[in-house]
Design a protein around this motif. Structure first.
Motif, PDB file in Angstrom:
ATOM      1  N   ALA A 159      -9.145  12.663   2.057  1.00 39.27           N
ATOM      2  CA  ALA A 159      -7.835  12.892   1.892  1.00 39.27           C
ATOM      3  C   ALA A 159      -7.182  12.004   1.040  1.00 39.27           C
ATOM      4  N   VAL A 160      -7.231  10.675   1.891  1.00 37.68           N
ATOM      5  CA  VAL A 160      -6.618   9.650   1.119  1.00 37.68           C
ATOM      6  C   VAL A 160      -7.318   9.349  -0.398  1.00 37.68           C
TER       7      VAL A 160
ATOM      8  N   ALA B  68       4.329   3.951  -5.537  1.00 36.55           N
ATOM      9  CA  ALA B  68       3.619   4.524  -4.596  1.00 36.55           C
ATOM     10  C   ALA B  68       2.062   4.777  -4.845  1.00 36.55           C
ATOM     11  N   ARG B  69       2.004   5.066  -6.221  1.00 41.37           N
ATOM     12  CA  ARG B  69       0.755   5.145  -6.703  1.00 41.37           C
ATOM     13  C   ARG B  69      -0.011   3.899  -6.547  1.00 41.37           C
TER      14      ARG B  69
ATOM     15  N   VAL C  74      -5.774   0.357  -0.997  1.00 47.02           N
ATOM     16  CA  VAL C  74      -6.075   0.692   0.555  1.00 47.02           C
ATOM     17  C   VAL C  74      -7.588   0.736   0.781  1.00 47.02           C
ATOM     18  N   GLU C  75      -8.323   0.276  -0.325  1.00 50.16           N
ATOM     19  CA  GLU C  75      -9.887   0.292  -0.172  1.00 50.16           C
ATOM     20  C   GLU C  75     -10.410  -0.485   1.092  1.00 50.16           C
ATOM     21  N   SER C  76      -9.807  -1.680   1.570  1.00 49.24           N
ATOM     22  CA  SER C  76     -10.253  -2.530   2.645  1.00 49.24           C
ATOM     23  C   SER C  76      -9.956  -1.703   3.866  1.00 49.24           C
TER      24      SER C  76
ATOM     25  N   ARG D 252      -4.859   3.760  12.365  1.00 49.29           N
ATOM     26  CA  ARG D 252      -3.293   3.763  12.120  1.00 49.29           C
ATOM     27  C   ARG D 252      -2.807   3.445  11.025  1.00 49.29           C
ATOM     28  N   PRO D 253      -3.172   2.009  10.231  1.00 57.33           N
ATOM     29  CA  PRO D 253      -2.462   1.688   8.888  1.00 57.33           C
ATOM     30  C   PRO D 253      -2.984   2.639   7.909  1.00 57.33           C
ATOM     31  N   LEU D 254      -4.066   3.135   7.936  1.00 61.34           N
ATOM     32  CA  LEU D 254      -4.283   4.198   6.840  1.00 61.34           C
ATOM     33  C   LEU D 254      -3.450   5.402   6.937  1.00 61.34           C
ATOM     34  N   PHE D 255      -3.300   6.013   7.934  1.00 55.63           N
ATOM     35  CA  PHE D 255      -2.227   7.130   8.491  1.00 55.63           C
ATOM     36  C   PHE D 255      -0.904   6.549   7.581  1.00 55.63           C
ATOM     37  N   ALA D 256      -0.340   5.447   8.240  1.00 62.22           N
ATOM     38  CA  ALA D 256       1.032   4.772   7.846  1.00 62.22           C
ATOM     39  C   ALA D 256       1.326   4.812   6.412  1.00 62.22           C
TER      40      ALA D 256
END
Length: 420
Positions: free
Chosen positions: A294-295, A243-244, A250-252, A215-219
């Motif tokens: 994708a991320v 944004a970049r 988000v690695e964690s 969920r947090p990765l999606f968000a």
């Protein structure tokens, strides 16, 4: 002074009093607003520095590990002390906790490493103490050689920890208390086996575990794709850069998702209570794998998008529109993954984004813009694979869609980088 003048004067004084009261009230409201703003800013700063939201998600994910570790420690002590009558079975609960906490999803392997480490420490410790005796330099020698022996048997981790700990135990306590070797091996075995049994009897819910971690990765990915798209559309280099940077951090969360997938795999592999979820888990595992890809593709895409805006390259309208479409498609993928109806809309939005990227490419982009278009193709391919498309089918659909829009030969090589 006439009565009329008195009334007029009274009205003027009343009006002046009301005006003064309103000014005072406005000052109070302004002061209160400033106080609230200062408090909000302070709380936001503290929360940001402490990263409470991420810590809470981590606690939610690993709470079951804490329960498993507590139960395993208690059971290991009971088995060693009450059943086998070891007077001080400290190593049984220690091994149980170490096995569970060492690596989610790899408990069986960690149990084997634990036993290898104990044996390596015992062999080196006993052999060396018999030859060189005990003392500070003897402890250093025993620990060093025990760890080297353990590394020759395995790649490290739990093996090294257990080998070093056992060597210290043998080197320091062996002269005072004989016969530690066999109880140490038995306790380590009990702890490891009890840990695996607890994982099987108190398993995590594999689907819920992966959902919570995703969920947090999606968000964050959705949010930053839309922010970057807005920044590109406005020519706002600062917004695109923020944004970049946010997506780069988000690695964690990616690691949290990988840990969740490992834990879910372990649950459906060793727990009879979760065997019926294997098919469902496999779909989530595949989706999580390609979501992570994708991320990473989106991270590179936003890096280049920020560079394109900063350098003043041409930004056709289709380029930010494509990012919006990918963000919306990602939101629908999440909705369907969490039990929503399968409508085909995520795929439509992804392909629509591909169309807009192709139109932007045909209209003309700069050097960094070309890379953005290529990464859009890569991200779109990975998102299609989260929906169950094979690698060949996803790549072919993206390539053909792109070629149709720009008038190129569909047989030309895809712009996606080769990951194999």
């Amino acid at each position: 002074m006439t009565a009329a003048e008195d009334r007029d004067g009274g009205r003027v004084r009343d009006a002046a009093g009301r005006a003064q009261a309103e000014v005072a009230a406005e000052q109070v409201r302004g002061a209160a607003g400033r106080v609230r703003g200062a408090v909000a800013w302070t709380v936001s700063g503290i929360s940001s520095r402490a990263n409470w939201r991420r810590r809470r998600r981590t606690l939610e994910l690993y709470a079951i590990l804490a329960v498993q570790a507590g139960v395993a420690a208690a059971l290991a002590w009971v088995v060693a002390h009450e059943v086998l009558h070891h007077p001080s079975p400290v190593f049984a609960p220690t091994a149980a906790v170490g096995t569970i906490a060492a690596a989610i999803g790899r408990r069986a392997r960690r149990t084997l490493e634990l036993l290898i480490g104990v044996l390596a420490g015992l062999l080196a410790g006993d052999a060396l103490i018999a030859v060189i005796g005990t003392g500070p330099w003897q402890i250093a020698t025993v620990v060093t050689l025990s760890i080297l022996l353990a590394l020759s048997l395995s790649r490290g981790g739990q093996v090294v920890t257990q080998a070093g700990g056992t060597a210290v135990l043998i080197a320091t306590l062996a002269p005072l208390q004989r016969g530690l070797e066999l109880p140490r091996i038995i306790d380590a075995t009990i702890g490891g086996l009890v840990a695996v049994a607890v994982v099987a009897l108190l398993p995590v819910n594999p689907v819920r575990l992966v959902q919570r971690a995703a969920r947090p990765l999606f968000a964050v990915t959705q949010e930053q794709l839309h922010k970057a798209a807005d920044g590109m559309a406005r020519g706002d280099a600062d917004l695109t850069g923020r944004a970049r940077d946010a997506l780069a951090d988000v690695e964690s969360q990616v690691q949290l998702l990988n840990d969740a997938v490992s834990g879910a795999h372990e649950a459906v592999a060793v727990s009879p209570l979760r065997w019926h979820r294997r098919g469902e888990y496999e779909r989530y595992e595949r989706g999580a794998t390609f979501l992570s890809l994708a991320v990473r593709g989106a991270q590179e895409m936003l890096r280049r998008a920020a560079t394109a805006v900063h350098d003043g390259e041409p930004i056709p309208r289709g380029l930010p529109a494509a990012l919006h479409d990918l963000g919306d498609g990602l939101a629908l993928i999440q909705l369907e993954a969490e039990g929503g109806p399968h409508t085909g809309r995520p795929e439509q939005l992804i392909l629509k984004g591909m169309d807009r990227a192709a139109e932007a490419y045909h209209e003309g982009v700069g050097f960094s813009g070309n890379v953005v278009v290529a990464q859009i193709r890569t991200v779109a391919t990975d998102l299609l694979r989260t929906l169950g498309c094979s690698e060949r089918k996803a790549s072919d659909r993206i390539r053909e869609r792109f070629a149709r829009r720009v008038g190129a030969d569909p047989a030309e090589r895809s712009a996606e980088p080769d990951r194999r």
